[in-house]
Design an enzyme around this catalytic site. Structure first.
Site, mmCIF file in Angstrom:
data_model
loop_
_atom_site.group_PDB
_atom_site.id
_atom_site.type_symbol
_atom_site.label_atom_id
_atom_site.label_comp_id
_atom_site.label_asym_id
_atom_site.label_seq_id
_atom_site.Cartn_x
_atom_site.Cartn_y
_atom_site.Cartn_z
ATOM 1 N N ALA A 61 0.810 -1.228 0.000
ATOM 2 C CA ALA A 61 0.000 0.000 0.000
ATOM 3 C C ALA A 61 0.838 1.271 0.000
ATOM 4 C CB ALA A 61 -0.934 -0.014 1.207
ATOM 5 N N THR A 87 0.577 5.544 -1.667
ATOM 6 C CA THR A 87 0.284 6.703 -0.794
ATOM 7 C C THR A 87 0.676 8.017 -1.479
ATOM 8 O OG1 THR A 87 2.427 6.401 0.305
ATOM 9 C CG2 THR A 87 0.472 5.469 1.407
ATOM 10 N N ILE A 138 -4.788 -3.289 -4.786
ATOM 11 C CA ILE A 138 -5.960 -3.633 -5.621
ATOM 12 C C ILE A 138 -6.412 -2.443 -6.465
ATOM 13 C CG2 ILE A 138 -6.730 -5.402 -3.999
ATOM 14 C CD1 ILE A 138 -8.743 -3.413 -2.832
ATOM 15 N N ASP A 139 -5.546 -1.402 -6.530
ATOM 16 C CA ASP A 139 -5.974 -0.138 -7.158
ATOM 17 C C ASP A 139 -5.703 -0.067 -8.660
ATOM 18 O OD1 ASP A 139 -3.185 1.319 -5.337
ATOM 19 O OD2 ASP A 139 -3.159 0.386 -7.331
ATOM 20 N N HIS A 181 -3.819 -9.706 -4.249
ATOM 21 C CA HIS A 181 -5.093 -9.498 -3.521
ATOM 22 C C HIS A 181 -6.203 -9.062 -4.453
ATOM 23 C CE1 HIS A 181 -2.597 -9.008 0.402
ATOM 24 N NE2 HIS A 181 -2.748 -10.264 0.037
ATOM 25 N N CYS A 212 -20.860 -10.988 -10.816
ATOM 26 C CA CYS A 212 -22.142 -11.331 -10.192
ATOM 27 C C CYS A 212 -21.991 -12.662 -9.451
ATOM 28 C CB CYS A 212 -23.226 -11.463 -11.267
ATOM 29 S SG CYS A 212 -24.785 -12.093 -10.581
ATOM 30 N N CYS A 215 -29.512 -9.804 -13.400
ATOM 31 C CA CYS A 215 -30.162 -11.102 -13.071
ATOM 32 C C CYS A 215 -30.645 -11.097 -11.621
ATOM 33 C CB CYS A 215 -29.165 -12.251 -13.281
ATOM 34 S SG CYS A 215 -28.049 -12.523 -11.878
ATOM 35 N N SER A 249 4.482 -3.402 4.977
ATOM 36 C CA SER A 249 4.933 -3.750 6.333
ATOM 37 C C SER A 249 5.272 -5.240 6.422
ATOM 38 C CB SER A 249 3.823 -3.410 7.342
ATOM 39 O OG SER A 249 2.636 -4.131 6.996
ATOM 40 N N ASN A 282 11.250 1.535 2.281
ATOM 41 C CA ASN A 282 10.073 1.584 3.137
ATOM 42 C C ASN A 282 10.226 2.662 4.208
ATOM 43 O OD1 ASN A 282 7.564 0.022 3.203
ATOM 44 N ND2 ASN A 282 8.042 -0.201 5.380
#
Ligand code: APR
Length: 241
Positions: A25, A29, A106-107, A122, A130, A153, A192, A214
């Site tokens: 993540a 940022t 996941i972006d 992830h 659906c 549906c 992390s 990091n």
């Protein structure tokens, strides 16, 4: 910025032929998306239930309205653009010297920057299905609805995101492990390294050069060059020759 760190990183990038980037993540940022465990991260804000529950399979099933309220407010709420880290990696891939990006994010920002070989451990907010008929929906279709999105549906639409309590996609994990095991250099950044099995994949690395970029603590990564700086700012200073 420590010049010697930049010089060392430049040398590593210059000599690598099969570099793998393993990110979390903290890579997004600088695009305006908060991470999870920094002091201002998602997990340090107050909610009705613990965030790990809000992003869990059981919350999705038992409290679908609460899930989507949290998901829309805290995950989908950012109109983020790729930053210097994403752009650097997409450029390096074009030279043939970056074999893959392995991300916990996941972006979709790596693909938005132009990266092609991206293992999304992830999943992604850009893929939604659906739960009844399996029909695919993109992010715009989910954003076009409010509350719990439904398929024509009648089925509930679910993001293709690995929720707590769900397993990772086998092919994605296999591809990521292969890329890491064959890499001659690996840059770990913006993570992390606290969530498994994702964090455990770095142990497959057998190459020569290991770098961790990091801001916070990433635990013990034996033999790594540690750069405690912003990953976008850092990679933005590396030249692709
Ligand atoms: N540059 C470098 N490091 C940064 C930056 C930055 N610009 N911004 C934040 N960081 C560091 C933070 O100091 C922190 O150590 O990135 C790390 C982010 O860690 P987490 O918030 O724990 O995110 P991540 O490791 O990706 O979490 C893994 O947890 O909740 C699950 O599925 C979710 O994929 C996520 C997983």
């Amino acid at each position: 910025m420590g010049d010697s760190n930049i010089e060392k990183l430049q040398e590593i990038v210059d000599r690598s032929r099969r570099l793998v980037f393993f990110g979390g993540a903290g890579v997004s940022t600088e695009s305006g998306i908060p991470d999870f465990r920094s002091k201002d991260g998602l997990y340090n804000q107050k909610y009705k239930f613990p965030p790990e529950y809000m992003l869990s399979h059981s919350c999705f099933v038992d409290r679908t309205e609460d899930f989507y309220e949290f998901y829309r407010d805290k995950i989908l709420a950012y109109e983020a653009k790729p930053n210097a880290a994403h752009l650097f990696l997409a450029e390096l891939e074009k030279t043939g010297r970056l074999s893959a990006v392995v991300t916990q994010n996941i972006d979709g920002l790596h693909q938005a920057a132009g990266s092609k070989r991206v293992f999304e451990l992830h999943g992604s907010v850009h893929r939604n299905y659906c739960t009844r008929c399996g029909k695919f929906f993109d992010l715009a279709a989910v954003k076009a609805q409010t509350g719990v999105p439904h398929c024509p549906c009648g089925g509930v639409i679910k993001p293709d995101v690995v929720l707590y309590g769900e397993g990772l996609d086998d092919d994605t994990v296999t591809g990521a492990i292969k890329a890491i095991a064959e890499a001659d250099a690996m840059i770990i950044a913006g993570t992390s390294l606290t969530v498994y099995p994702a964090a455990g994949l770095i142990r497959y690395f057998r190459g020569r050069d290991l770098v961790v970029i990091n801001l916070g603590d990433a635990g013990d990564v034996p033999g790594a060059l540690f750069i405690h700086q912003k990953v976008g700012e850092t990679l933005g200073q590396i030249k692709i020759k």
